[in-house]
Scaffold this active site. Structure first.
Site, PDB file in Angstrom:
ATOM      1  N   THR A  36       0.862  -1.173   0.000  1.00 54.20           N
ATOM      2  CA  THR A  36       0.000   0.000   0.000  1.00 54.20           C
ATOM      3  C   THR A  36       0.907   1.235   0.000  1.00 54.20           C
ATOM      4  O   THR A  36       1.578   1.514   0.997  1.00 54.20           O
ATOM      5  CB  THR A  36      -0.925   0.017   1.225  1.00 54.20           C
ATOM      6  OG1 THR A  36      -1.790  -1.118   1.162  1.00 54.20           O
ATOM      7  CG2 THR A  36      -1.780   1.289   1.248  1.00 54.20           C
ATOM      8  N   LYS A  77      -7.572   1.433  -2.843  1.00 60.10           N
ATOM      9  CA  LYS A  77      -7.217   1.026  -1.480  1.00 60.10           C
ATOM     10  C   LYS A  77      -7.374   2.196  -0.508  1.00 60.10           C
ATOM     11  O   LYS A  77      -7.793   2.013   0.640  1.00 60.10           O
ATOM     12  CB  LYS A  77      -5.789   0.507  -1.448  1.00 60.10           C
ATOM     13  CG  LYS A  77      -5.298   0.083  -0.052  1.00 60.10           C
ATOM     14  CD  LYS A  77      -6.158  -1.051   0.518  1.00 60.10           C
ATOM     15  CE  LYS A  77      -5.713  -1.429   1.940  1.00 60.10           C
ATOM     16  NZ  LYS A  77      -4.438  -2.141   1.956  1.00 60.10           N
ATOM     17  N   LYS A 113      -0.326   5.518   8.402  1.00 59.68           N
ATOM     18  CA  LYS A 113       0.411   5.607   7.144  1.00 59.68           C
ATOM     19  C   LYS A 113      -0.550   5.621   5.960  1.00 59.68           C
ATOM     20  O   LYS A 113      -0.457   6.457   5.057  1.00 59.68           O
ATOM     21  CB  LYS A 113       1.395   4.456   7.012  1.00 59.68           C
ATOM     22  CG  LYS A 113       2.301   4.582   5.794  1.00 59.68           C
ATOM     23  CD  LYS A 113       2.472   3.424   4.874  1.00 59.68           C
ATOM     24  CE  LYS A 113       1.603   2.294   4.741  1.00 59.68           C
ATOM     25  NZ  LYS A 113       1.795   1.397   3.617  1.00 59.68           N
TER      26      LYS A 113
END
Length: 316
Positions: A122, A197, A265
């Site tokens: 990711t 995502k 994050k």
């Protein structure tokens, strides 16, 4: 890295049975919580596996956990990618990905024309698009494919993959990706997998924050928590978070699952992308601040459901 593990027993959700596939030479870079399980599925599907991990300790733990798997160990990403049909990465962040792919000993130094590169990290859409351009110039098929489905999904081979890239790249990657996923969705061009995502993480963050408030509200009301769950989980309030985190939040148990450090994050990527798009993300921004409070309390490695710790439990 991606995301929330289920608490349901393995026997209730067995791994998916796979049809035989034509073996390929597959190199896997990054044997973390998710990557280690994915690499195992690749080997068990009959592919010729090469692995590389920057931390020797993690590599050793993976080997000890999978004593029956035949896997060649590479000295660096370029060595891993040499003569591979497919190279897959699953690392930590943009800088890690750039290093193992584009660095002096990166995979793109040795990948041959016509081979396929898949990234499951990711990361930002920017680095995904940059790698896609580099791959195009080298005539390498390229797919950015962040995942959802949790650690337990990786273990069972039932991940959902959100894929960005050209049609031919997705189809080239599909026979290998099917070894560890139950759903492969081609959402758009290079970088689109990463932005999908980001949307996923925005939903999860808002959901778990609201669930925390609901749990504290029900506790303060002196309700039977099991009965409340039974009553509301069958309607429009139902969610994965409710099914898997209601009871553990009630019990103040957070030592499992997708860490707050990782979620921050991911939300940072979402907020950065939103600013670039001119899109306001007030709920994501607020929940990110809530997670920052838990980090400041020393809870960065706790599951995201630990967001409830910022809401004092009413004393009876």
């Amino acid at each position: 890295m991606n995301d929330q593990p289920s608490q349901q027993p393995d026997e209730e959700n067995p791994a998916v049975e796979r049809a035989p596939v034509e073996p390929r030479k597959v190199s896997f870079i990054g044997l973390g919580v998710m990557g280690g399980e994915i690499a195992r599925h690749i080997a068990e599907a009959g592919h010729e596996l090469t692995v590389y991990n920057r931390s020797p300790d993690r590599l050793q733990r993976w080997k000890e956990a999978n004593p029956g798997l035949a896997a060649r160990v590479a000295a660096n990403p370029a060595h891993a990618a040499l003569d591979a049909d497919v190279v897959i990465t699953c690392v930590g962040n943009d800088d890690d990905l750039a290093d193992v792919v584009l660095g002096p000993n990166g995979a793109f130094r040795t990948m041959r024309k016509g081979s396929t590169f898949i990234d499951h990290t990711t990361v930002s859409a920017r680095i995904a698009r940059q790698i896609s351009v580099e791959a195009r110039d080298l005539r390498i098929q390229c797919v950015d494919a962040p995942m959802t489905g949790s650690q337990i999904g990786a273990k069972r081979g039932t991940l959902t993959l959100m894929c960005g890239g050209r049609d031919e790249a997705i189809e080239s990657a599909r026979p290998v990706m099917e070894a560890y996923s139950s759903r492969i969705v081609h959402v758009g061009k290079a970088g689109a997998g990463q932005t999908a995502k980001m949307a996923c993480q925005i939903c999860i963050a808002g959901n778990v924050a609201a669930l925390a408030e609901a749990v504290r509200f029900a506790q303060a009301s002196h309700l039977d928590m099991d009965k409340v769950y039974e009553a509301i989980s069958g309607g429009a309030a139902q969610s994965w978070q409710m099914d898997n985190r209601w009871s553990s939040m009630d019990a103040d148990e957070f030592d499992f699952g997708f860490a707050i450090d990782w979620m921050r994050k991911d939300l940072g990527l979402s907020l950065d992308e939103g600013r670039g798009l001119g899109v306001s993300l007030p709920v994501a921004g607020l929940v990110d601040q809530f997670f920052a409070e838990i980090q400041a309390m020393g809870g960065g490695r706790l599951d995201t459901s630990a967001i409830i710790k910022r809401l004092p439990r009413k004393k009876t």
